[in-house]
Motif scaffolding. Structure first.
Motif, PDB file in Angstrom:
ATOM      1  N   THR A 131      25.145  31.219  14.431  1.00  0.00           N
ATOM      2  CA  THR A 131      24.084  32.369  15.189  1.00  0.00           C
ATOM      3  C   THR A 131      22.606  31.978  15.030  1.00  0.00           C
ATOM      4  O   THR A 131      22.044  32.096  15.178  1.00  0.00           O
ATOM      5  N   ASN A 132      22.582  32.406  12.881  1.00  0.00           N
ATOM      6  CA  ASN A 132      21.771  32.195  12.723  1.00  0.00           C
ATOM      7  C   ASN A 132      20.758  30.954  12.495  1.00  0.00           C
ATOM      8  O   ASN A 132      19.046  30.441  12.892  1.00  0.00           O
ATOM      9  N   ILE A 133      21.578  29.707  12.697  1.00  0.00           N
ATOM     10  CA  ILE A 133      21.210  28.321  12.985  1.00  0.00           C
ATOM     11  C   ILE A 133      21.019  27.503  13.727  1.00  0.00           C
ATOM     12  O   ILE A 133      19.897  27.158  14.489  1.00  0.00           O
ATOM     13  N   LEU A 134      21.610  27.779  14.642  1.00  0.00           N
ATOM     14  CA  LEU A 134      22.291  26.924  15.624  1.00  0.00           C
ATOM     15  C   LEU A 134      21.768  27.103  16.166  1.00  0.00           C
ATOM     16  O   LEU A 134      21.048  26.865  17.551  1.00  0.00           O
ATOM     17  N   GLY A 135      21.528  28.739  17.271  1.00  0.00           N
ATOM     18  CA  GLY A 135      21.454  29.558  17.556  1.00  0.00           C
ATOM     19  C   GLY A 135      20.153  29.534  18.130  1.00  0.00           C
ATOM     20  O   GLY A 135      19.196  29.417  18.679  1.00  0.00           O
ATOM     21  N   SER A 136      19.154  29.321  16.835  1.00  0.00           N
ATOM     22  CA  SER A 136      17.707  29.867  16.804  1.00  0.00           C
ATOM     23  C   SER A 136      17.223  27.797  17.110  1.00  0.00           C
ATOM     24  O   SER A 136      17.056  28.384  17.849  1.00  0.00           O
ATOM     25  N   GLN A 137      18.145  26.987  16.568  1.00  0.00           N
ATOM     26  CA  GLN A 137      17.826  25.198  17.502  1.00  0.00           C
ATOM     27  C   GLN A 137      17.903  26.060  18.978  1.00  0.00           C
ATOM     28  O   GLN A 137      17.135  25.379  19.692  1.00  0.00           O
ATOM     29  N   ASN A 138      18.918  26.534  19.519  1.00  0.00           N
ATOM     30  CA  ASN A 138      18.484  26.853  20.866  1.00  0.00           C
ATOM     31  C   ASN A 138      17.631  27.808  21.152  1.00  0.00           C
ATOM     32  O   ASN A 138      17.109  27.168  22.706  1.00  0.00           O
ATOM     33  N   VAL A 139      17.291  28.834  21.033  1.00  0.00           N
ATOM     34  CA  VAL A 139      16.016  29.485  21.307  1.00  0.00           C
ATOM     35  C   VAL A 139      14.886  28.334  21.293  1.00  0.00           C
ATOM     36  O   VAL A 139      13.926  28.067  22.315  1.00  0.00           O
ATOM     37  N   ILE A 140      14.761  27.415  20.011  1.00  0.00           N
ATOM     38  CA  ILE A 140      13.361  26.530  20.006  1.00  0.00           C
ATOM     39  C   ILE A 140      13.800  25.159  21.152  1.00  0.00           C
ATOM     40  O   ILE A 140      12.507  25.574  22.237  1.00  0.00           O
ATOM     41  N   GLU A 141      14.910  25.220  21.548  1.00  0.00           N
ATOM     42  CA  GLU A 141      14.688  23.896  22.985  1.00  0.00           C
ATOM     43  C   GLU A 141      14.132  24.068  23.828  1.00  0.00           C
ATOM     44  O   GLU A 141      14.062  24.298  24.842  1.00  0.00           O
ATOM     45  N   ALA A 142      15.203  25.191  24.211  1.00  0.00           N
ATOM     46  CA  ALA A 142      14.915  26.273  25.124  1.00  0.00           C
ATOM     47  C   ALA A 142      13.583  26.492  25.649  1.00  0.00           C
ATOM     48  O   ALA A 142      13.396  26.483  27.084  1.00  0.00           O
ATOM     49  N   SER A 143      12.784  27.219  24.610  1.00  0.00           N
ATOM     50  CA  SER A 143      11.990  27.632  24.323  1.00  0.00           C
ATOM     51  C   SER A 143      10.360  26.676  25.010  1.00  0.00           C
ATOM     52  O   SER A 143       9.837  26.783  26.276  1.00  0.00           O
ATOM     53  N   ILE A 144      10.948  25.122  24.525  1.00  0.00           N
ATOM     54  CA  ILE A 144       9.916  24.413  25.048  1.00  0.00           C
ATOM     55  C   ILE A 144      10.498  23.678  26.254  1.00  0.00           C
ATOM     56  O   ILE A 144       9.699  23.728  27.513  1.00  0.00           O
ATOM     57  N   ASP A 145      11.466  23.796  26.663  1.00  0.00           N
ATOM     58  CA  ASP A 145      11.691  23.691  28.521  1.00  0.00           C
ATOM     59  C   ASP A 145      11.463  24.551  29.051  1.00  0.00           C
ATOM     60  O   ASP A 145      10.776  23.877  29.763  1.00  0.00           O
ATOM     61  N   ALA A 146      10.966  25.608  28.982  1.00  0.00           N
ATOM     62  CA  ALA A 146      10.893  26.528  30.055  1.00  0.00           C
ATOM     63  C   ALA A 146       9.154  26.658  29.794  1.00  0.00           C
ATOM     64  O   ALA A 146       8.206  27.335  30.991  1.00  0.00           O
ATOM     65  N   GLY A 147       7.862  26.490  29.253  1.00  0.00           N
ATOM     66  CA  GLY A 147       7.689  25.901  28.897  1.00  0.00           C
ATOM     67  C   GLY A 147       6.668  27.672  28.346  1.00  0.00           C
ATOM     68  O   GLY A 147       5.812  28.130  28.771  1.00  0.00           O
ATOM     69  N   VAL A 148       7.131  28.009  27.568  1.00  0.00           N
ATOM     70  CA  VAL A 148       7.316  29.331  26.893  1.00  0.00           C
ATOM     71  C   VAL A 148       6.074  29.395  26.116  1.00  0.00           C
ATOM     72  O   VAL A 148       5.735  28.067  25.221  1.00  0.00           O
ATOM     73  N   LYS A 149       4.994  29.723  25.651  1.00  0.00           N
ATOM     74  CA  LYS A 149       3.873  29.889  25.409  1.00  0.00           C
ATOM     75  C   LYS A 149       3.904  30.099  23.751  1.00  0.00           C
ATOM     76  O   LYS A 149       3.268  29.351  23.114  1.00  0.00           O
ATOM     77  N   LYS A 150       3.717  31.137  23.460  1.00  0.00           N
ATOM     78  CA  LYS A 150       4.040  31.367  21.583  1.00  0.00           C
ATOM     79  C   LYS A 150       5.852  31.870  21.764  1.00  0.00           C
ATOM     80  O   LYS A 150       6.072  32.721  22.470  1.00  0.00           O
ATOM     81  N   VAL A 151       6.553  32.062  20.328  1.00  0.00           N
ATOM     82  CA  VAL A 151       8.220  32.743  19.613  1.00  0.00           C
ATOM     83  C   VAL A 151       6.964  32.775  18.693  1.00  0.00           C
ATOM     84  O   VAL A 151       6.576  32.158  17.726  1.00  0.00           O
TER      85      VAL A 151
END
Length: 329
Positions: A103-123
């Motif tokens: 959750t804390n590590i692999l899940g965080s990397q998922n948030v990073i990858e998905a945010s980049i792919d979705a064009g999120v401005k800031k996390v």
């Protein structure tokens, strides 16, 4: 006017204590076009929906940050992300280490990858004092997550997405707060167990934690680890603020627990500056391929600086703690 006003926001772990406080603040002050609550527990989502009377600005996604495809779907059209989802119990982590890694590590990397792919401005990702010089598995997973979010700016250098981290101490009024536990014992006349009578802690209120995250969206360029300048308190003062005449019993530190808390280690202090009139510290990235520059007006901290709860220059008095608790935190 905040950049979040009228925007599309997603919060992971949005049904927790911080999530509910953030939703309340956002609905009242930011008027988001859409606020997506992403969390695993359908019962908690139902309860929070009732709490906010099914406000039409809210959207509800059942999902786990371990599932990158579900994250990708939820992030469609999102501009800003608050990442609050995590497993957090120190003793539970020691017994279930890989679940915390997932959750804390692999899940965080998922948030990073998905945010980049979705064009999120800031996390903005939420961290913990336990990530500084960690001595337990939970702290180690959060330190790793912090590193992932900071270096996520390298992955996103050719994109518009930027990542920052906020790190703060214990939250008064949160679901895991010791305050209701002390109050329950005090009501029955039982003594209050203190892990060590010498313990000191950093404490922040939920409203201050929310405002810090909102401020971070304004301050960040990407790559910052932001720490609030907040008072420390003695755990014994907190206990007596909750139950004034209680007997205190020293039960000893639990495995993985620190006597005093640290939010900036001496090594991190070499890269730390103060901003916003000293309200926040920023631990600057040591490598910044995306073009990070020190913010205007930033003041370097003194040589050898570390930020620990026992050597802090600001302290809550017992009377101040009482007033905070009376105010409903």
């Amino acid at each position: 006017m905040s950049i979040l006003e009228g925007s599309s926001i997603l919060i992971t772990g949005g049904t927790g204590s911080f999530g509910k406080a953030f939703i309340a603040y956002a609905l009242e002050h930011l008027n988001p076009r859409r606020l997506v609550v992403f969390s695993r527990d359908e019962l908690k989502q139902y309860e929070v929906r009732q709490l906010f009377h099914d406000d039409p600005r809210l959207r509800w996604f059942i999902g786990d940050i371990r599932d990158e495809r579900r994250l990708a779907r939820a992030l469609h059209g999102i501009e800003y992300v608050v990442h609050a989802a995590a497993l957090k119990q120190v003793d539970t982590a020691e017994y279930n280490p890989y679940e915390f890694v997932k959750t804390n590590i692999l899940g965080s990397q998922n948030v990073i990858e998905a945010s980049i792919d979705a064009g999120v401005k800031k996390v903005v990702a939420l961290s913990t004092d336990k990530a500084s010089s960690p001595i337990n598995l939970y702290g180690a997973t959060k330190l790793t997550a912090d590193k992932l979010f900071i270096t996520g700016n390298h992955y996103a250098a050719a994109y518009n997405t930027r990542f920052a981290v906020v790190r703060y101490g214990n939250v008064m009024g949160s679901r895991g707060s010791v305050i209701p536990f002390f109050a329950k014992l005090g009501a029955s006349g039982e003594p209050l167990p203190i892990t060590d009578l010498r313990c000191t802690r950093f404490f922040i209120t939920l409203p201050d934690a929310v405002r810090m995250v909102v401020d971070t969206f304004e301050l960040m360029q990407g790559g910052e680890l932001i720490v609030p300048r907040i008072p420390s308190m003695k755990v014994t003062d907190l206990a007596h603020a909750v139950v004034p005449d209680a007997e205190l019993i020293d039960v000893g530190l639990r495995p993985g627990e620190k006597l005093h808390e640290e939010m900036i280690s001496p090594e991190e202090g070499r890269r730390a500056v103060t901003v916003a009139g000293g309200k926040y510290f920023i631990i600057q990235p040591d490598i910044a391929s995306w073009g990070y520059k020190a913010p205007a007006g930033a003041t370097p901290v003194p040589d050898g600086f570390a930020y620990r709860s026992d050597s802090n220059d600001t302290w809550y008095t017992q009377e101040e703690i009482v007033e905070i608790i009376k105010g409903g935190i």
